[in-house]
Design a protein around this motif. Sequence first.
Motif, PDB file in Angstrom:
ATOM      1  N   ALA A 143       0.839  -1.207   0.000  1.00  0.00           N
ATOM      2  CA  ALA A 143       0.000   0.000   0.000  1.00  0.00           C
ATOM      3  C   ALA A 143       0.871   1.253   0.000  1.00  0.00           C
ATOM      4  CB  ALA A 143      -0.901  -0.006   1.237  1.00  0.00           C
ATOM      5  N   HIS A 165     -11.295 -10.597   9.250  1.00  0.00           N
ATOM      6  CA  HIS A 165     -10.986  -9.853  10.470  1.00  0.00           C
ATOM      7  C   HIS A 165     -12.223  -9.097  10.941  1.00  0.00           C
ATOM      8  CE1 HIS A 165      -7.043 -10.350   8.569  1.00  0.00           C
ATOM      9  NE2 HIS A 165      -6.523 -10.239   9.775  1.00  0.00           N
ATOM     10  N   GLN A 174      -4.069   1.738  15.887  1.00  0.00           N
ATOM     11  CA  GLN A 174      -4.447   2.177  14.529  1.00  0.00           C
ATOM     12  C   GLN A 174      -5.535   3.237  14.606  1.00  0.00           C
ATOM     13  OE1 GLN A 174      -5.626  -1.221  12.167  1.00  0.00           O
ATOM     14  NE2 GLN A 174      -3.568  -2.098  12.212  1.00  0.00           N
ATOM     15  N   GLU A 179      -1.019   4.869   5.813  1.00  0.00           N
ATOM     16  CA  GLU A 179      -1.174   3.956   4.671  1.00  0.00           C
ATOM     17  C   GLU A 179      -2.474   4.251   3.944  1.00  0.00           C
ATOM     18  OE1 GLU A 179       0.621  -0.166   6.238  1.00  0.00           O
ATOM     19  OE2 GLU A 179      -1.337  -0.341   5.279  1.00  0.00           O
ATOM     20  N   PHE A 215      -9.713  -3.713  -0.795  1.00  0.00           N
ATOM     21  CA  PHE A 215      -9.382  -5.091  -1.195  1.00  0.00           C
ATOM     22  C   PHE A 215     -10.618  -5.945  -1.431  1.00  0.00           C
ATOM     23  CE2 PHE A 215      -8.927  -4.829   3.507  1.00  0.00           C
ATOM     24  CZ  PHE A 215      -9.916  -5.722   3.893  1.00  0.00           C
ATOM     25  N   PHE A 252      -3.317  -8.157   0.752  1.00  0.00           N
ATOM     26  CA  PHE A 252      -4.621  -7.710   0.280  1.00  0.00           C
ATOM     27  C   PHE A 252      -4.722  -8.162  -1.169  1.00  0.00           C
ATOM     28  CE2 PHE A 252      -3.442  -4.032   3.144  1.00  0.00           C
ATOM     29  CZ  PHE A 252      -4.255  -4.447   4.195  1.00  0.00           C
ATOM     30  N   ILE A 305      -5.305   4.899   6.735  1.00  0.00           N
ATOM     31  CA  ILE A 305      -5.156   4.208   8.021  1.00  0.00           C
ATOM     32  C   ILE A 305      -3.777   4.571   8.575  1.00  0.00           C
ATOM     33  CG2 ILE A 305      -4.468   2.047   6.843  1.00  0.00           C
ATOM     34  CD1 ILE A 305      -5.777   0.513   9.162  1.00  0.00           C
ATOM     35  N   GLU A 318      -8.720 -10.607   2.079  1.00  0.00           N
ATOM     36  CA  GLU A 318      -7.403 -10.701   2.693  1.00  0.00           C
ATOM     37  C   GLU A 318      -6.976 -12.156   2.669  1.00  0.00           C
ATOM     38  OE1 GLU A 318      -6.410  -8.058   6.128  1.00  0.00           O
ATOM     39  OE2 GLU A 318      -8.570  -7.982   6.286  1.00  0.00           O
ATOM     40  N   GLY A 371     -10.085  -5.383  13.118  1.00  0.00           N
ATOM     41  CA  GLY A 371      -8.634  -5.547  13.045  1.00  0.00           C
ATOM     42  C   GLY A 371      -8.110  -6.848  13.617  1.00  0.00           C
ATOM     43  N   GLY A 375       2.383  -2.616  17.406  1.00  0.00           N
ATOM     44  CA  GLY A 375       0.995  -2.900  17.027  1.00  0.00           C
ATOM     45  C   GLY A 375       0.745  -4.390  16.801  1.00  0.00           C
ATOM     46  N   TYR A 376      -0.394  -4.864  17.235  1.00  0.00           N
ATOM     47  CA  TYR A 376      -0.847  -6.226  16.916  1.00  0.00           C
ATOM     48  C   TYR A 376      -2.352  -6.287  17.137  1.00  0.00           C
ATOM     49  CZ  TYR A 376      -1.429  -7.226  21.858  1.00  0.00           C
ATOM     50  OH  TYR A 376      -1.871  -7.192  23.160  1.00  0.00           O
ATOM     51  N   ASP A 377      -2.995  -7.254  16.496  1.00  0.00           N
ATOM     52  CA  ASP A 377      -4.452  -7.417  16.616  1.00  0.00           C
ATOM     53  C   ASP A 377      -5.206  -6.112  16.354  1.00  0.00           C
ATOM     54  OD1 ASP A 377      -4.231 -10.088  17.152  1.00  0.00           O
ATOM     55  OD2 ASP A 377      -4.646  -9.952  19.301  1.00  0.00           O
ATOM     56  N   GLY A 378      -4.689  -5.310  15.430  1.00  0.00           N
ATOM     57  CA  GLY A 378      -5.378  -4.070  15.076  1.00  0.00           C
ATOM     58  C   GLY A 378      -5.254  -2.974  16.130  1.00  0.00           C
TER      59      GLY A 378
HETATM   60  P1  ATP Z   1      -1.809  -8.563  13.278  1.00  0.00           P
HETATM   61  O1  ATP Z   1      -2.519  -9.035  14.500  1.00  0.00           O
HETATM   62  O2  ATP Z   1      -2.206  -9.285  12.021  1.00  0.00           O
HETATM   63  O3  ATP Z   1      -0.325  -8.433  13.444  1.00  0.00           O
HETATM   64  P2  ATP Z   1      -1.766  -5.656  13.136  1.00  0.00           P
HETATM   65  O4  ATP Z   1      -2.238  -5.002  14.381  1.00  0.00           O
HETATM   66  O5  ATP Z   1      -0.314  -5.705  12.865  1.00  0.00           O
HETATM   67  O6  ATP Z   1      -2.412  -7.098  13.029  1.00  0.00           O
HETATM   68  P3  ATP Z   1      -2.573  -4.982  10.410  1.00  0.00           P
HETATM   69  O7  ATP Z   1      -2.500  -6.373   9.923  1.00  0.00           O
HETATM   70  O8  ATP Z   1      -1.664  -4.003   9.784  1.00  0.00           O
HETATM   71  O9  ATP Z   1      -2.486  -4.851  11.990  1.00  0.00           O
HETATM   72  O10 ATP Z   1      -4.055  -4.451  10.238  1.00  0.00           O
HETATM   73  C1  ATP Z   1      -5.142  -5.169  10.816  1.00  0.00           C
HETATM   74  C2  ATP Z   1      -6.276  -5.243   9.815  1.00  0.00           C
HETATM   75  O11 ATP Z   1      -6.722  -3.908   9.494  1.00  0.00           O
HETATM   76  C3  ATP Z   1      -5.899  -5.858   8.482  1.00  0.00           C
HETATM   77  O12 ATP Z   1      -5.928  -7.267   8.530  1.00  0.00           O
HETATM   78  C4  ATP Z   1      -6.989  -5.255   7.595  1.00  0.00           C
HETATM   79  O13 ATP Z   1      -8.236  -5.876   7.813  1.00  0.00           O
HETATM   80  C5  ATP Z   1      -7.066  -3.835   8.117  1.00  0.00           C
HETATM   81  N1  ATP Z   1      -6.098  -2.980   7.384  1.00  0.00           N
HETATM   82  C6  ATP Z   1      -4.816  -2.731   7.731  1.00  0.00           C
HETATM   83  N2  ATP Z   1      -4.190  -1.959   6.832  1.00  0.00           N
HETATM   84  C7  ATP Z   1      -5.096  -1.708   5.854  1.00  0.00           C
HETATM   85  C8  ATP Z   1      -5.061  -0.976   4.628  1.00  0.00           C
HETATM   86  N3  ATP Z   1      -3.973  -0.311   4.219  1.00  0.00           N
HETATM   87  N4  ATP Z   1      -6.190  -0.977   3.878  1.00  0.00           N
HETATM   88  C9  ATP Z   1      -7.311  -1.633   4.278  1.00  0.00           C
HETATM   89  N5  ATP Z   1      -7.400  -2.329   5.423  1.00  0.00           N
HETATM   90  C10 ATP Z   1      -6.321  -2.375   6.212  1.00  0.00           C
END
Ligand code: ATP
Length: 381
Positions: free
Chosen positions: A109, A210, A145, A179, A184, A253, A132, A187, A213, A139-142
């Motif tokens: 992205a 998801h 953000q 980003e 998409f 994506f 976003i 996923e 997130g 960061g994890y589990d959304g």
């Molecule tokens: P994980 O638990 O997988 O490590 P994370 O907290 O690192 O999650 P991401 O995977 O970056 O976060 O984002 C979580 C979710 O948010 C993605 O799976 C997607 O559904 C949505 N998302 C993230 N980035 C984008 C984007 N650029 N465009 C659209 N949706 C997004």
Amino acid sequence: MKKVLVLGAGQLARMMQLAGTPLNLDVKALDVSSNKVVHPITPEHIYGDLAAGIIHADVITAEFEHVAHDILDQCQQSGKLFPKSEAIKIGGDRRLEKALLESCNTANAKHYFVNSKEDFDKAISYLSLPIIFKTALEGYDGKGQWRLKVAADAEAIWQEMADFLNASTTTVKQGIVAEQMVPFDREISLVGVRRVNGDVAVYPLTENHHTNGILTVSVAAPINTKLQEQAGTVFKALSDKLNYVGVMAIEFFQVGNQLLVNEIAPRVHNSGHWTQQGADTCQFENHLRAICDLPLGSTALVRPTAMVNIIGEDTIPDEVLAIASVSVHWYNKGKRAGRKMGHINVSGEHELQLAQRLQSLADILCPKAFPDLNDFAKNYL
Ligand code: ATP
Ligand code: MG
Ligand code: MG
């Protein structure tokens, strides 16, 4: 008996322990918050701390990418850490991750790094709404953000992010990655494994769903071979570049026929839990094989399989176990809203049967706790 130390004592270390036992691998975990070497299942204190663990272990690995850098550096120095600290650090910092993707010419992205109000304004004009914003670290589990959908919300979101950045106490400087929101189609993710000699094996692509997130459902069923090839090429390029050893997951994506990388995880991954019953060799065993420099196991799909996360609940009705080809995996964790407490794997001989079993599962499970499973199963049927 080879001794493996896992940095982190959560469910991934636990499942590595369960997969390693038949291979006569002795898997222990370092609880990084208490600095104690613990049994990954119980999880009672076994002996000593990180320093003792490093001496005792033949091989060290990590179950998550947000391990403090001083711990990673000590492990790296011992020469026993796989994958190496560089790969783990890249997975834990979205800025380094983007740099890796760019250096391999891997589609991802459109993005912009934000450290100040000036950057924030530039990001908004460089990208287009919706955007976003993600914390670069931790960061994890959304979590960590912010989604900016309309210009009117920009000031309020910037204030929240500025407060967050000011309060941050990370040793590496925290930052934000803006980003472009990707429209998409779905996923998907690829879990693959690489051995030190460069051997690579990848699992079939998994389709992921998801909610807020956080991963709720993953399905592994035969998928478009072109996409599988595309994802395999990305895995090979990234893992070769890193000289990677172990399991790594890549989240994508899918937009039309193109795959954009969302993020990478330098470890076994939630979207690979289905391999415990849907693949010849599960991801946990293959990770252990790779880091112990043993031949990799077949990653072939045995039958279509789905994984459903149990989030924030510590019980499910016993009848779930009466559904054919269902297995339940609890993580022995304290109940907390939004926490991954366990997962359910379910298989079918063919996709229709899998869909029917998913529907049976949705019918039994509390709809409040699994709001999307019902929709998912219905769409899938
Ligand atoms: P994980 O638990 O997988 O490590 P994370 O907290 O690192 O999650 P991401 O995977 O970056 O976060 O984002 C979580 C979710 O948010 C993605 O799976 C997607 O559904 C949505 N998302 C993230 N980035 C984008 C984007 N650029 N465009 C659209 N949706 C997004
Ligand atoms: Mg992530
Ligand atoms: Mg993710």
